[in-house]
Structure formats: structure tokens, C-alpha cells
Design an enzyme around this catalytic site. Sequence first.
Site, PDB file in Angstrom:
ATOM      1  N   LYS A 191       0.837  -1.192   0.000  1.00 42.09           N
ATOM      2  CA  LYS A 191       0.000   0.000   0.000  1.00 42.09           C
ATOM      3  C   LYS A 191       0.876   1.247   0.000  1.00 42.09           C
ATOM      4  O   LYS A 191       1.609   1.501   0.956  1.00 42.09           O
ATOM      5  CB  LYS A 191      -0.910   0.043   1.225  1.00 42.09           C
ATOM      6  CG  LYS A 191      -1.929   1.170   1.094  1.00 42.09           C
ATOM      7  CD  LYS A 191      -2.624   1.489   2.388  1.00 42.09           C
ATOM      8  CE  LYS A 191      -1.858   2.462   3.234  1.00 42.09           C
ATOM      9  NZ  LYS A 191      -1.684   3.804   2.640  1.00 42.09           N
ATOM     10  N   GLY A 243       7.223   4.402   8.276  1.00 46.09           N
ATOM     11  CA  GLY A 243       6.358   5.542   8.545  1.00 46.09           C
ATOM     12  C   GLY A 243       6.601   6.070   9.942  1.00 46.09           C
ATOM     13  O   GLY A 243       7.701   5.930  10.487  1.00 46.09           O
ATOM     14  N   SER A 244       5.566   6.643  10.519  1.00 45.67           N
ATOM     15  CA  SER A 244       5.740   7.318  11.806  1.00 45.67           C
ATOM     16  C   SER A 244       5.895   6.302  12.944  1.00 45.67           C
ATOM     17  O   SER A 244       5.363   5.191  12.883  1.00 45.67           O
ATOM     18  CB  SER A 244       4.541   8.219  12.087  1.00 45.67           C
ATOM     19  OG  SER A 244       3.364   7.452  12.114  1.00 45.67           O
ATOM     20  N   THR A 245       6.587   6.716  13.981  1.00 50.71           N
ATOM     21  CA  THR A 245       6.788   5.854  15.149  1.00 50.71           C
ATOM     22  C   THR A 245       5.441   5.523  15.789  1.00 50.71           C
ATOM     23  O   THR A 245       5.222   4.402  16.251  1.00 50.71           O
ATOM     24  CB  THR A 245       7.754   6.528  16.132  1.00 50.71           C
ATOM     25  OG1 THR A 245       9.025   6.640  15.483  1.00 50.71           O
ATOM     26  CG2 THR A 245       7.930   5.730  17.409  1.00 50.71           C
ATOM     27  N   GLU A 246       4.539   6.494  15.759  1.00 45.94           N
ATOM     28  CA  GLU A 246       3.226   6.285  16.371  1.00 45.94           C
ATOM     29  C   GLU A 246       2.480   5.119  15.695  1.00 45.94           C
ATOM     30  O   GLU A 246       1.970   4.213  16.373  1.00 45.94           O
ATOM     31  CB  GLU A 246       2.448   7.583  16.200  1.00 45.94           C
ATOM     32  CG  GLU A 246       1.150   7.634  16.910  1.00 45.94           C
ATOM     33  CD  GLU A 246       0.318   8.812  16.394  1.00 45.94           C
ATOM     34  OE1 GLU A 246       0.908   9.799  15.911  1.00 45.94           O
ATOM     35  OE2 GLU A 246      -0.908   8.690  16.455  1.00 45.94           O
ATOM     36  N   GLY A 248       3.864   2.845  13.797  1.00 41.97           N
ATOM     37  CA  GLY A 248       4.701   1.649  13.984  1.00 41.97           C
ATOM     38  C   GLY A 248       4.384   0.956  15.299  1.00 41.97           C
ATOM     39  O   GLY A 248       4.271  -0.270  15.377  1.00 41.97           O
ATOM     40  N   GLU A 265      10.520   0.485  10.085  1.00 36.71           N
ATOM     41  CA  GLU A 265      11.510   1.537   9.838  1.00 36.71           C
ATOM     42  C   GLU A 265      10.793   2.841  10.146  1.00 36.71           C
ATOM     43  O   GLU A 265       9.897   3.249   9.406  1.00 36.71           O
ATOM     44  CB  GLU A 265      11.989   1.448   8.390  1.00 36.71           C
ATOM     45  CG  GLU A 265      13.330   2.095   8.186  1.00 36.71           C
ATOM     46  CD  GLU A 265      13.206   3.551   7.814  1.00 36.71           C
ATOM     47  OE1 GLU A 265      13.251   4.394   8.736  1.00 36.71           O
ATOM     48  OE2 GLU A 265      13.050   3.840   6.626  1.00 36.71           O
ATOM     49  N   CYS A 299      13.448  10.425   6.894  1.00 36.28           N
ATOM     50  CA  CYS A 299      13.465   9.876   8.249  1.00 36.28           C
ATOM     51  C   CYS A 299      14.839  10.001   8.895  1.00 36.28           C
ATOM     52  O   CYS A 299      14.951  10.131  10.096  1.00 36.28           O
ATOM     53  CB  CYS A 299      13.005   8.425   8.235  1.00 36.28           C
ATOM     54  SG  CYS A 299      13.808   7.466   6.970  1.00 36.28           S
ATOM     55  N   GLU A 393      10.305  14.917  15.939  1.00 38.86           N
ATOM     56  CA  GLU A 393      10.615  14.796  14.520  1.00 38.86           C
ATOM     57  C   GLU A 393       9.747  15.809  13.759  1.00 38.86           C
ATOM     58  O   GLU A 393       8.519  15.732  13.786  1.00 38.86           O
ATOM     59  CB  GLU A 393      10.296  13.381  14.048  1.00 38.86           C
ATOM     60  CG  GLU A 393      10.650  13.170  12.597  1.00 38.86           C
ATOM     61  CD  GLU A 393      10.430  11.733  12.128  1.00 38.86           C
ATOM     62  OE1 GLU A 393       9.399  11.146  12.484  1.00 38.86           O
ATOM     63  OE2 GLU A 393      11.289  11.217  11.400  1.00 38.86           O
TER      64      GLU A 393
HETATM   65  P1  NAI Z   1       1.983   7.642   8.794  1.00 33.62           P
HETATM   66  O1  NAI Z   1       2.864   6.790   9.603  1.00 33.62           O
HETATM   67  O2  NAI Z   1       0.603   7.864   9.270  1.00 33.62           O
HETATM   68  O3  NAI Z   1       1.889   7.086   7.307  1.00 33.62           O
HETATM   69  C1  NAI Z   1       2.744   6.147   6.736  1.00 33.62           C
HETATM   70  C2  NAI Z   1       1.953   5.058   6.039  1.00 33.62           C
HETATM   71  O4  NAI Z   1       1.206   4.332   7.009  1.00 33.62           O
HETATM   72  C3  NAI Z   1       0.922   5.549   5.040  1.00 33.62           C
HETATM   73  O5  NAI Z   1       0.886   4.656   3.955  1.00 33.62           O
HETATM   74  C4  NAI Z   1      -0.370   5.490   5.822  1.00 33.62           C
HETATM   75  O6  NAI Z   1      -1.502   5.356   5.004  1.00 33.62           O
HETATM   76  C5  NAI Z   1      -0.168   4.249   6.644  1.00 33.62           C
HETATM   77  N1  NAI Z   1      -0.959   4.180   7.868  1.00 33.62           N
HETATM   78  C6  NAI Z   1      -1.472   5.192   8.618  1.00 33.62           C
HETATM   79  N2  NAI Z   1      -2.140   4.698   9.668  1.00 33.62           N
HETATM   80  C7  NAI Z   1      -2.037   3.349   9.613  1.00 33.62           C
HETATM   81  C8  NAI Z   1      -2.511   2.286  10.426  1.00 33.62           C
HETATM   82  N3  NAI Z   1      -3.206   2.496  11.527  1.00 33.62           N
HETATM   83  N4  NAI Z   1      -2.221   1.017  10.069  1.00 33.62           N
HETATM   84  C9  NAI Z   1      -1.482   0.783   8.976  1.00 33.62           C
HETATM   85  N5  NAI Z   1      -1.039   1.744   8.156  1.00 33.62           N
HETATM   86  C10 NAI Z   1      -1.304   3.016   8.464  1.00 33.62           C
HETATM   87  O7  NAI Z   1       2.690   9.042   8.605  1.00 33.62           O
HETATM   88  P2  NAI Z   1       1.996  10.444   8.264  1.00 33.62           P
HETATM   89  O8  NAI Z   1       0.790  10.687   9.091  1.00 33.62           O
HETATM   90  O9  NAI Z   1       1.826  10.523   6.825  1.00 33.62           O
HETATM   91  O10 NAI Z   1       3.118  11.445   8.768  1.00 33.62           O
HETATM   92  C11 NAI Z   1       3.157  11.832  10.127  1.00 33.62           C
HETATM   93  C12 NAI Z   1       4.544  11.999  10.612  1.00 33.62           C
HETATM   94  O11 NAI Z   1       5.166  10.741  10.587  1.00 33.62           O
HETATM   95  C13 NAI Z   1       5.443  12.882   9.791  1.00 33.62           C
HETATM   96  O12 NAI Z   1       5.340  14.207  10.130  1.00 33.62           O
HETATM   97  C14 NAI Z   1       6.780  12.331  10.120  1.00 33.62           C
HETATM   98  O13 NAI Z   1       7.234  12.893  11.313  1.00 33.62           O
HETATM   99  C15 NAI Z   1       6.534  10.868  10.318  1.00 33.62           C
HETATM  100  N6  NAI Z   1       6.860  10.063   9.130  1.00 33.62           N
HETATM  101  C16 NAI Z   1       8.001   9.356   9.144  1.00 33.62           C
HETATM  102  C17 NAI Z   1       8.361   8.620   8.032  1.00 33.62           C
HETATM  103  C18 NAI Z   1       9.622   7.855   8.008  1.00 33.62           C
HETATM  104  O14 NAI Z   1      10.058   7.452   6.951  1.00 33.62           O
HETATM  105  N7  NAI Z   1      10.217   7.566   9.122  1.00 33.62           N
HETATM  106  C19 NAI Z   1       7.569   8.625   6.824  1.00 33.62           C
HETATM  107  C20 NAI Z   1       6.339   9.352   6.932  1.00 33.62           C
HETATM  108  C21 NAI Z   1       6.035  10.064   8.040  1.00 33.62           C
END
Ligand code: NAI
Length: 788
Positions: A191, A243-246, A248, A265, A299, A393
Site C-alpha cells: 500500500k 512511517g511514523s513511530t506512532e 509503527g 523503519e 526519516c 521529529e
Molecule cells: P503515517 O505513519 O501515518 O503514514 C505512513 C503510512 O502508514 C501511510 O501509507 C499510511 O496510510 C499508513 N498508515 C497510517 N495509519 C495506519 C494504520 N493504523 N495502520 C497501517 N497503516 C497506516 O505518517 P503520516 O501521518 O503521513 O506522517 C506523520 C509523521 O510521521 C510525519 O510528520 C513524520 O514525522 C513521520 N513520518 C516518518 C516517516 C519515516 O520514513 N520515518 C515517513 C512518513 C512520516
Amino acid sequence: MNTITDILATMDYGKAPEDSAIVRDWLKTHEGGFGHFIDGAFTAPGETFEVFSPASNELLARVTQGTEADVDTAVKAARKAQPAWAALPGHERAKYLYAIARHVQQHARFLAVLESLDNGKPIRESRDADVPLVARHFYHHAGWAELLEDELPGTAPHGVCGQIIPWNFPLLMMAWKIAPALAAGNTVVLKPAEYTPLTALAFAEIAAEVGLPKGVINIVTGDGQTGAAIVAHKGLDKIAFTGSTEVGRRIRRETAGTGKSLTLELGGKSPFVVFADADLDAAVEGVVDAIWFNAGQVCCAGARVLVAESVARRFEELLEQRMRQLRVGDPLDKNTDMGAIVHPVQLERIKGLVDKGVAEGAELVQGTAPEGCFFPPTIAMKVEPASTLATEEIFGPVATVTTFRTPEDAVALANNTKYGLAASIWSENVNLCLDIAAQVKAGVVWINCTNVFDAGAGFGGYRESGFGREGGREGMMAYLTHPKPKAKKPEAAPSAPVGQPGEALPGAGARIDRTAKFYVGGKQARPDSGYSYPVQGGSGPVGLAGLGNRKDIRNAVEAAHKAKGWGKATGHNRAQVLYYVAENLSARAGEFAERLTSFGASKGSAQAEVDTAIRRTFWYAAQADKFDGAVHQTKSAHVTLAMHEPLGVMGIACPTAQPLLGFVSLVLPAIAMGNAVVALPSQTHPLAATDLYQVFDTSDLPGGVVNIVAGERDVLAKTLAEHDDVAGIWYFGTRDGGRMIEEASAGNLKQSWVEDGAARDWLSKDGQGRGFLHRATQIKNIWVPYGE
Ligand code: NAI
């Protein structure tokens, strides 16, 4: 009109837009909306959402919001395709991956333009960084498919992998996930992020174009709900998330007890350390790459610049000067240095954090940015180490600058974060760089460089930045599994020990020889509760063991922390101590065998258990200085050192049966690798392990390296799993206990290894091997410029 002199004075030259006609034509052919890519074909669009270009706010496409049913269809397609895909000779899978790499190169300009339109990143980055790395990833992993049987024998793919990726490097993150998964023989349901799904859909067309068997790659679009449906799907064997730590953390909780393998990651707040003798001009360019590359939406962005006080003024001047030259604007303009922020929601998040930082006293130095979804390059000064800007972050183009005096200060500041993804170190003194590299808690360390990536090196974090690696041999391991031993009969929960005050067991008579105390910080310790519990033998109680509680665990963790010097001892030193342990165990073999027979084991099996425990201790002693890392062959001119480092303090909950051998088989590899351990021995027969303190005491094992607390395993293990100062936990027990451990370990995202306690026959080869050492270590990749 500008004269040449004007241009040179202002560097304000005209626009050089990349032609986007081919992409727009392609988008037009999908005007009716995109469906998912499932089982080799696009589905009809369902309920759609709109995808905009953040730079211009123009509508690019309508994309389907994936439902649970869509996810289910995709998982079924992937499941159906998996056996045949895995059964292909590696060479055949390699051919497909090569073909994908070639086709990515053929479509490079198209993909770069589409990525820049969708994400807002400058075309210079998508064209020169993202897309070439995508191709490199598929080429490199084609090689792994080819070599799998020779290089990673005895491994098998997980099966079907659910992969969820973010929006900051949409195509590249997809390649990082798909290439190793396919090379290993898995099939995938991926996804993309809802802000940036378009290059994944274009990639699906490429997969179809190369004739990839249907069902091997399935792309389901949608938001977090679709992601959650993937995580929850029972038909998946592994989840890989970036994606986000939250999120994760939530995924860790939701996959607990399901048996799904998991790699995460997550976020970072990486330090960028500039020493006084650094080449300051190069370091300034480094900051540009560290925090303004992809507008800081990276990240591993070097978001915390730490600079030696003696050169701070000069450095800040140079940095500000350089920052003011950055051109922020149209991502498709080839002169643009920094493009748009991915989405207005993210822009608001950045603004919110920066406003909070200013309210806390930060002072900003900012460049300029156009109106719209843009944020100017920003340097934040006067930022306290505990403030919002230094700890959260931001995921935007905002660097904090803090000064330090000594290398020790620099290390303390660098490690003053819950994350541990990356670090960048700048000094002309290679000794200093390597010394600091060893001390920073980060999965990737760049020396005199930053944000360098390659398919040949592992990428991934320590601490709350997640676990697992992507890239290189270590990344392949994340998509492979060793056939898991299966329990004939799952381990049953031992009945809760009934505590009794004091050390006497009324009416037990002479059979009770003594009460086993705990072993904490190299000393015997009484249980905090003052209670002990009877240990049953073949015919009645044979002794008493202390009944541990939370306080005992906390004390043991503290003692283990104090023993962390063990991790810095050389492998040779650790080997010497472990040989000594093995010899002392041999000297007391008879006693240990007797102890085991008193629990009801036959003489033969007790002897076999003791003999194997001794041989195993020698084996891990021998491994202490032989479980080497690697030097990766990265594409750029670097020696990239993949070093094994201990996790730190580990909690180990031992299985019920084979109480001596189970303990030795788990604790020895952990300490051989330099970890300090809090071990919970077999709940029913702890005395076989508690007796080991006498062996440790006489073998020069430093106090605190092994700590032993007996009692109710699951209660104690939960405290260990929840403890923020424990970096990894191994649990060999019941199914319910395993679920509880995985859930509880989500707090600080510690690595967990959970197995049925009855699954392994510790006497067999299942009980020993490099797999245990692999689990007891994490890999730090250190990039050192070399050869150019
Ligand atoms: P996110 O972690 O919500 O999104 C990343 C992916 O996870 C997207 O594909 C999203 O649709 C999916 N996702 C969201 N909720 C989910 C759930 N409950 N179960 C499974 N998949 C889910 O990140 P977001 O809201 O786009 O960004 C928020 C913050 O997260 C950013 O400001 C940044 O600080 C951090 N972030 C860190 C990343 C990294 O590579 N470490 C990448 C993206 C965001």
C-alpha cells in the site's frame, strides 16, 4: 533583461522546466480513476479520493480507497501466486528483477516527473537520486535471487508480505520493500501512502509490461484504514512498515501474538556533528544534503546540527549564507533546490511545531519560499536540548543548531534522543570520527558525508527508530526465515508459584538443601517480597526459590546497565571469560547432573543435558570473537562497515523444560555478543540455573552481566518487556505469554523474539547457531569515504 553581471551577482537565472507532457498524457488515459493492481491487472475504480500536486494544487488523479474486501482479494491473489514464485529457480526470479530494473531505467524520466508532480520534490532529486536508486535496488536484488541458495542456505521466504510505505520517497520505498521480498520468493501486497500513490501505480504497469507472473505484486491504494486492514489480515506472514513511530507502535501491538514477522523503519531525529577540525565548507554542504534534501522530509535527516563551540560562529555564518542561496519553488524546474511540502496537512504540522519552538524561545533564521504548500529552509538557534524543536521529529526543512565543547558533550547530545536511525560526523581526524561512530546509538553513521544510500548496505535504526534492516545481506534476512521448529504439544502455562514467607519449607525435612537466592549485580540477592516458592522434584519438593517481583526486576535491570562495559570489552576478552565459564561448568558437571535428576530427569538425560550445556558454552565462547560484520560493496566510494553491536540490556525468559540447557542456550549467545542479561530461569525448575551463579562467580564474569531472578515467568517477563531500559527481549514460553510480550514491547519498540517454549529440542542443533547471535546483535553501518 538581466546582464551576465546581474546574473552572476544574483544567481537569479531563468526557469528550466522539465517537460511533463508524457506524464500528463498518461494521467489523461486514467481520467476515469485508478483501480488497484491485483492479480496482474487493474481493478475497476471503486470509491475514489483525489490526489493533488502539492506545488500547484492541481488535481492529478482519482485513486481508489481500498476496502477490507479489496485487501482480501489482493492477499488471496498473492497467496495463490506465492508457491510457484518461490519454486522458480533463483535464476528465473532474477531475470524478472533484472527486467524490472531495465524497464525502470527506460521509463526513468517519466517516473521522475511523475514523482516530482505527485510528491513535490525537485526533479533534480527524483531524476538523480530516487529513480537511479530504484533501478539499482532491483539490479542488486536480482543478484540476491541468483545467489540465494549458495549465500543464504537453509532459509525460506516468509510467504505473503504486507508492505506499507510513506510518502517521502514513494517509488524508492516501494523498491526497498518489493525488491528483497521478491528476490527471496515472497509475494506482496503493498500500500503506497495516500498523498503519493501514483508512481506505485505506474510501477504496476511496468511489472505487467515485463510479464511478471500475476499475483506476485499487488498494489492496493488507500489511507491509514486500508493500511490497518492489511495489518489485520490473517492471511499475511509478514508486515513491513515504514512511517511514523506512532503508527509503527500501533502495528507492533496489533500484530502481537499473530505469528506475523514484523520489521519497522520509523522516525528519527538524527544528529549532525561538526568538530572544530572539520572542513567547514564541506560540512555546510553536508547540512544542505542532510536537512534540505527533500525539504527535510527524510526519516534520517540530520535535523540536529551539533557544532564545536570554537568554530560555531564561522560555521553559522557560512551556513546562513548558503541557506539563503537555496531556490525554493517549482519542483519541475531543474534549477530548484527545494520543492513543495508533500501536503497541506504536513505543512501545518511543520508550522505548528516551529511556532511551538519559537514560543519556547527558539530564534529562527529563514530563507524564502513562495506562497502555497512551501516552507522556507530554516535554522533554529537557541534551542534547549529538551525543547520541542530538539526532540520532536519535524519532518520539514528545519535544522536546529546547538554547540558543544568536548567530544563527550557531543556524544551525550547526539544520543539525547529516543530515536537511533542515523548520525553524521564531520572531522578531518579519522580516529575521532571512528571513536564517535562507535559511541553513537544509530543504525547508520555517515563520516564526512550524509544521506548516502545504496542497495548493498543495510539501512535501519536502533531504539524507537524501529528494527530490521533494508538493503544488503542484512536486508535480505528480513525477508527470509529459518524453518521454525514446531512444538508437538505447545508449552503449557506452569501453575502460579505459591509464595511462602521466609526460607523454610515446613515439613519438607532433609530433602530441602537450601533456598536459591537471586543473582543481581554479581551478588546473591534476597527477593524483595521476602517470599520463596517450593520447587518440585520427581517426588516432592527439592528446594526453594525466591519469588521475584517488579522491584527485583528493576534492580536487576539497573545492575545490568552498570555492566554495560562488557559490551565494550573485546571479543577476545569475552571469549576468555566464557571459556573459563565452560571449564568451571565442566568441573561441576556431576553436581549439575545430580540437580537435574533430583527434578525427575533420568540419569542419561541429565548427563546429556549437562554435556550439551558445556559444549554449547565452549561454542559460544569461540564465537565471541568470530561473529564478524562485513564491509559492503556500496556503489559510491566508501568502505561501508557493517558492524555487529550488542543490543544492550536484554531480558530473557527461559522455557520450562531442560532448565539448565534452555538457560545456557539463550543466555550464552547473548553475553557472548556483549549484552548484559536479566534472565528468568525455568519457572518450575529454576535451581538448575540459579546454581550457575557459583560458576559465574568463579569465572571472572563481571558482576551484572548475568542477573537471575526467579518467580512467575509471565509476570516478571511483562515487567521486562515494559521496561524502557531493556533493549531486547527473548521469550520462550506459552502462546498467550508471547502475545503479551509482543504487545508490551511496543512501548520503546524493543526487539522481541517470541517462541513456543516447547518447540525446540535444546539437545539438538535447533538449540544452537548463528541465528541466536544474529538475534543478539544489531547492525550499525558506518560509511567512511574511501578511494576517491
Ligand atoms: P503515517 O505513519 O501515518 O503514514 C505512513 C503510512 O502508514 C501511510 O501509507 C499510511 O496510510 C499508513 N498508515 C497510517 N495509519 C495506519 C494504520 N493504523 N495502520 C497501517 N497503516 C497506516 O505518517 P503520516 O501521518 O503521513 O506522517 C506523520 C509523521 O510521521 C510525519 O510528520 C513524520 O514525522 C513521520 N513520518 C516518518 C516517516 C519515516 O520514513 N520515518 C515517513 C512518513 C512520516
